[in-house]
Motif scaffolding. Sequence first.
Motif, short mmCIF file in Angstrom:
data_model
loop_
_atom_site.label_atom_id
_atom_site.label_comp_id
_atom_site.label_asym_id
_atom_site.label_seq_id
_atom_site.Cartn_x
_atom_site.Cartn_y
_atom_site.Cartn_z
N PRO A 128 -52.86 -83.08 20.23
CA PRO A 128 -52.05 -83.53 21.37
C PRO A 128 -50.57 -83.69 21.02
CG PRO A 128 -53.39 -85.34 20.55
CD PRO A 128 -53.79 -84.12 19.77
N ARG A 129 -50.29 -84.00 19.75
CA ARG A 129 -48.91 -84.14 19.28
C ARG A 129 -48.78 -83.46 17.93
NH1 ARG A 129 -47.04 -90.27 19.90
NH2 ARG A 129 -45.31 -89.31 18.81
N VAL A 130 -47.58 -82.92 17.66
CA VAL A 130 -47.35 -82.19 16.41
C VAL A 130 -46.01 -82.63 15.84
CG1 VAL A 130 -47.12 -79.91 15.36
CG2 VAL A 130 -48.61 -80.20 17.35
N SER A 131 -46.00 -83.04 14.59
CA SER A 131 -44.74 -83.44 13.95
C SER A 131 -43.97 -82.20 13.50
CB SER A 131 -45.00 -84.35 12.75
OG SER A 131 -45.55 -83.61 11.68
N ALA A 132 -42.67 -82.37 13.36
CA ALA A 132 -41.82 -81.28 12.89
C ALA A 132 -42.21 -80.86 11.48
CB ALA A 132 -40.36 -81.69 12.95
N THR A 133 -42.58 -81.84 10.65
CA THR A 133 -42.97 -81.51 9.27
C THR A 133 -44.29 -80.74 9.23
OG1 THR A 133 -43.97 -83.69 8.98
CG2 THR A 133 -41.69 -83.41 8.22
N ALA A 134 -45.16 -81.00 10.20
CA ALA A 134 -46.42 -80.24 10.27
C ALA A 134 -46.12 -78.78 10.60
CB ALA A 134 -47.36 -80.84 11.31
N CYS A 135 -45.21 -78.56 11.52
CA CYS A 135 -44.81 -77.19 11.86
C CYS A 135 -44.21 -76.49 10.65
CB CYS A 135 -43.80 -77.18 13.00
SG CYS A 135 -44.50 -77.46 14.62
N ASP A 136 -43.31 -77.19 9.96
CA ASP A 136 -42.67 -76.61 8.78
C ASP A 136 -43.70 -76.26 7.70
OD1 ASP A 136 -40.20 -76.88 9.98
OD2 ASP A 136 -39.72 -78.75 8.94
N ALA A 137 -44.67 -77.14 7.50
CA ALA A 137 -45.70 -76.90 6.48
C ALA A 137 -46.55 -75.69 6.86
CB ALA A 137 -46.57 -78.13 6.31
N LEU A 138 -46.93 -75.59 8.13
CA LEU A 138 -47.75 -74.46 8.55
C LEU A 138 -46.97 -73.15 8.47
CD1 LEU A 138 -50.46 -73.40 9.46
CD2 LEU A 138 -49.79 -73.89 11.83
N ILE A 139 -45.70 -73.20 8.82
CA ILE A 139 -44.86 -72.00 8.71
C ILE A 139 -44.82 -71.52 7.26
CG2 ILE A 139 -42.44 -71.23 8.74
CD1 ILE A 139 -42.14 -72.88 11.35
N GLU A 140 -44.65 -72.44 6.34
CA GLU A 140 -44.61 -72.09 4.91
C GLU A 140 -45.91 -71.43 4.47
OE1 GLU A 140 -44.30 -74.54 0.74
OE2 GLU A 140 -43.08 -75.24 2.42
N VAL A 141 -47.03 -72.01 4.87
CA VAL A 141 -48.34 -71.47 4.49
C VAL A 141 -48.56 -70.11 5.13
CG1 VAL A 141 -50.83 -71.81 4.75
CG2 VAL A 141 -49.38 -73.71 4.04
N LEU A 142 -48.26 -69.99 6.42
CA LEU A 142 -48.47 -68.72 7.12
C LEU A 142 -47.62 -67.60 6.52
CD1 LEU A 142 -48.58 -69.92 10.85
CD2 LEU A 142 -50.49 -69.08 9.45
N GLU A 143 -46.37 -67.91 6.18
CA GLU A 143 -45.52 -66.89 5.59
C GLU A 143 -46.02 -66.46 4.22
OE1 GLU A 143 -41.54 -68.48 5.90
OE2 GLU A 143 -41.35 -67.69 7.94
N GLU A 144 -46.54 -67.40 3.45
CA GLU A 144 -47.09 -67.07 2.14
C GLU A 144 -48.32 -66.17 2.28
OE1 GLU A 144 -49.25 -69.48 -1.41
OE2 GLU A 144 -47.34 -70.30 -0.69
N VAL A 145 -49.20 -66.54 3.18
CA VAL A 145 -50.42 -65.75 3.41
C VAL A 145 -50.05 -64.37 3.95
CG1 VAL A 145 -52.53 -65.59 4.79
CG2 VAL A 145 -51.92 -67.75 3.69
N ALA A 146 -49.12 -64.32 4.89
CA ALA A 146 -48.70 -63.03 5.46
C ALA A 146 -48.07 -62.12 4.41
CB ALA A 146 -47.73 -63.27 6.61
N THR A 147 -47.30 -62.69 3.52
CA THR A 147 -46.69 -61.91 2.44
C THR A 147 -47.76 -61.35 1.51
OG1 THR A 147 -44.66 -63.20 2.55
CG2 THR A 147 -45.06 -61.99 0.51
#
Length: 67
Positions: free
Chosen positions: A19-38
């Motif tokens: 229901p709610r998402v912190s900015a740091t949660a978004c940043d952490a997921l972006i980091e993980v997704l970019e690593e996996v995508a690479t």
Amino acid sequence: MSELPKAAVERLIRNAGAPRVSATACDALIEVLEEVATDISSQAVQLAKHAGRKTVTADDIKLAART
């Protein structure tokens, strides 16, 4: 700087049920997704090279993601 937009990543988390998402949660997921995508992209490039192609195909990406 990240390649993925925060709004899209926040939407992914919300679609998963948060229901709610912190900015740091978004940043952490972006980091993980970019690593996996690479990693997947690198594997897909190797698959294309092994097949004697310069072009990475959707099949290369799908196969690399399974391994």
